[in-house]
Design an enzyme around this catalytic site. Structure first.
Site, PDB file in Angstrom:
ATOM      1  N   LYS A  39       0.837  -1.214   0.000  1.00  0.00           N
ATOM      2  CA  LYS A  39       0.000   0.000   0.000  1.00  0.00           C
ATOM      3  C   LYS A  39       0.866   1.256   0.000  1.00  0.00           C
ATOM      4  CE  LYS A  39      -1.743   1.557   3.964  1.00  0.00           C
ATOM      5  NZ  LYS A  39      -1.370   2.950   4.295  1.00  0.00           N
ATOM      6  N   ASN A  40       1.859   1.296   0.873  1.00  0.00           N
ATOM      7  CA  ASN A  40       2.630   2.528   1.063  1.00  0.00           C
ATOM      8  C   ASN A  40       3.645   2.789  -0.038  1.00  0.00           C
ATOM      9  OD1 ASN A  40       1.066   2.942   3.241  1.00  0.00           O
ATOM     10  ND2 ASN A  40       2.602   2.332   4.752  1.00  0.00           N
TER      11      ASN A  40
ATOM     12  N   CYS B 232      -5.044  11.896  13.128  1.00  0.00           N
ATOM     13  CA  CYS B 232      -5.632  10.556  13.034  1.00  0.00           C
ATOM     14  C   CYS B 232      -5.903  10.059  14.435  1.00  0.00           C
ATOM     15  CB  CYS B 232      -4.710   9.617  12.259  1.00  0.00           C
ATOM     16  SG  CYS B 232      -3.246   9.192  13.192  1.00  0.00           S
TER      17      CYS B 232
ATOM     18  N   ARG C 121      -0.793  14.815  12.952  1.00  0.00           N
ATOM     19  CA  ARG C 121       0.209  14.347  11.985  1.00  0.00           C
ATOM     20  C   ARG C 121       0.474  15.496  11.024  1.00  0.00           C
ATOM     21  NH1 ARG C 121      -1.316   8.579   9.875  1.00  0.00           N
ATOM     22  NH2 ARG C 121       0.747   8.789   8.922  1.00  0.00           N
TER      23      ARG C 121
ATOM     24  N   ASP D 248       4.655   0.695  12.278  1.00  0.00           N
ATOM     25  CA  ASP D 248       3.476   0.032  11.711  1.00  0.00           C
ATOM     26  C   ASP D 248       3.364  -1.433  12.106  1.00  0.00           C
ATOM     27  OD1 ASP D 248       3.356   1.856   8.519  1.00  0.00           O
ATOM     28  OD2 ASP D 248       2.862   2.417  10.572  1.00  0.00           O
TER      29      ASP D 248
ATOM     30  N   ARG E 234      -8.656  -0.863   4.513  1.00  0.00           N
ATOM     31  CA  ARG E 234      -7.850   0.215   3.938  1.00  0.00           C
ATOM     32  C   ARG E 234      -6.432  -0.259   3.641  1.00  0.00           C
ATOM     33  NH1 ARG E 234      -7.182   5.411   7.191  1.00  0.00           N
ATOM     34  NH2 ARG E 234      -5.798   5.695   5.370  1.00  0.00           N
TER      35      ARG E 234
END
Ligand code: EPZ
Length: 417
Positions: free
Chosen positions: A22-23, A116, A121, A304, A396
């Site tokens: 994803k990133n 968030c 952030r 993460d 997500r």
């Protein structure tokens, strides 16, 4: 508002393939704006966030098609330069269109990404960097308004090796006049991904993956074709779930060389780890050993993976400490893990997890992508039924995770609300 119902405990066994990262996919999609043509991106995971980025590119005037993980992104007809609040508030990574729009079109209006679940952030480093490249930046009614005739190369020293700022500035600098040097740059594999994709389009970039990145601006970039790297955080999540359940799983299609810090910690916790070309075999031990973890910037232990490791350590022999240095308040999963009977105390950015012999299933609430994957791991370790609510957070960042876990023997079902 789907939920997952998990019946523990279980022992994960078998093999599973991880999806594209994803990133890496999100910024590479945004980078296509710089080319003004049709870019091809392969290994795109079927995720909410990937769809949001495609939607955003279409709002800007692009057209995107996705077929079996292969995205064709045509940015030749971009005619709108505003990333609206309604999209940006659902995904912070929307800020990745800022650098490319200013660099290619000299203007961008991007809603300020809010905070968030675990706190503010900021994007100040993105803005300072763009201003160093000669952009005029102002905040107007909650929007970042940036303009520039043509960006000019500059020396930028980041006070924090921010992934997002490094990537946004590499993208912006790739079409600037002259040379840009980014010092204290982020070294994450996702940064390297963006540089590699842009270099396929003719960009001149050096040092990606190190703390000093040099970009020699060019007048134009060509459309690129790029295959996204596998998701190291998804691979780490599955590895942690395997150790948490004393299982034996081979993770396929992954990059063990991106995961040293995570694999080291899993070995300290008692796991047997065997890496091969694109594979990691993880065997959990009878007893999970307590471990002390410090999160940091790559190649240190990734924030993460912090929540997933915390869940695993809830049944370790003894007490573990987890110090969160990237997002000091990233502990929204703690009260939910405690609902499963975990013993966790917080003192500032340090959590002390005292292992328990058993956890008990309970209804729990997902709050963000990684916190929710920790709750799934907690549910696999807990006796009885755990119901994880609001799994849209998980969707997500994880592609059909329940199906992958079912294939490994987990009793997990999605309840469609
Ligand atoms: C990326 O976020 C990831 N997101 C995050 O993953 C990940 O947690 C984070 O990097 C750190 O590894 C994506 O790639 C889309 P940063 P990013 O800029 O770029 C501070 C997930 O679960 N900072 O490296 O937003 C910031 O507050 C997500 O997939 C500033 O102060 O992270 C933080 O403390 C969650 N000013 C630190 O730097 C800035 O302008 C690192 O943030 C930018 C950042």
């Amino acid at each position: 508002m789907d939920s997952f119902v998990i019946r523990g405990t279980c022992r994960l066994e078998g093999a599973v393939r991880v999806s594209g990262a994803k990133n890496a996919v999100l910024p590479v999609m945004a980078a296509s704006i710089l080319t003004g043509g049709t870019c091809i991106l392969e290994n795109v995971p079927d995720l909410r966030d990937a769809k949001t980025m495609m939607q955003l590119l279409e709002v800007l005037g692009g057209s995107v098609s996705l077929d079996e993980g292969r995205a064709a992104i045509d940015t030749s007809r971009i005619d709108t330069f505003e990333a609206p609040y309604d999209l940006v508030r659902t995904m912070r990574a929307s800020v990745y269109v800022l650098g490319p729009l200013v660099a290619r079109y000299g203007k961008a209006r991007v809603s300020m990404p809010g905070g968030c679940a675990w706190g503010p952030r900021p994007v100040d480093l993105h803005l300072k960097g763009l201003m160093a490249l000669g952009a005029k930046v102002r905040i107007d009614h909650g929007y970042i308004d940036a303009t520039a005739d043509r960006l000019r190369g500059a020396e930028i020293i980041l006070s924090i090796p921010s992934v997002g700022a490094t990537i946004n500035l590499i993208m912006a600098a790739s079409l600037a006049e002259g040379t840009t040097v980014i010092e204290n740059a982020a070294r994450e594999p996702e940064v390297i991904e963006v540089a590699e994709a842009l270099k396929r389009g003719g960009a001149s970039i050096e040092g990606e993956g190190s703390s000093t990145v040099t970009v020699i601006g060019v007048n134009e970039l060509n459309p690129f074709t790029h295959r996204a790297i596998p998701d190291r955080i998804e691979a780490g999540t599955i590895a942690a779930a395997t150790v948490a359940t004393g299982g034996d799983v081979t993770v396929e299609g992954c990059r063990p060389d991106h995961m040293h810090a995570v694999l080291d910690v899993l070995e300290q916790a008692g796991a047997e780890i065997e890496t091969g070309e694109g594979t990691i075999r993880v065997k959990g031990a009878e007893e999970i050993r307590s471990v002390n973890i410090e999160t940091g910037f790559y190649p240190s232990f990734p924030t993460d993976m912090q929540a997933q490791m915390m869940a695993l350590l809830c049944k370790a022999a003894g007490a573990s400490t987890i110090s969160e240095h990237v997002y000091p308040d990233r502990f929204t999963h703690v009260p939910e893990l405690k609902r499963l009977g975990a013993s966790i105390t917080l003192d500032g950015n340090v959590a002390v997890v005292t292992g328990r012999d058993r956890l008990e299933g309970a209804p729990v609430m997902a709050t963000d992508i990684r916190a929710s994957s920790a709750l799934i791991i907690g549910g696999l370790m807990a006796e009885g039924e755990t119901k994880v609510l609001r799994v849209y957070h998980i969707d997500r960042g994880y592609e059909r995770i329940e199906e992958k876990l079912q294939r490994l023997g987990a009793d997990i079902v999605r309840i469609r609300e």
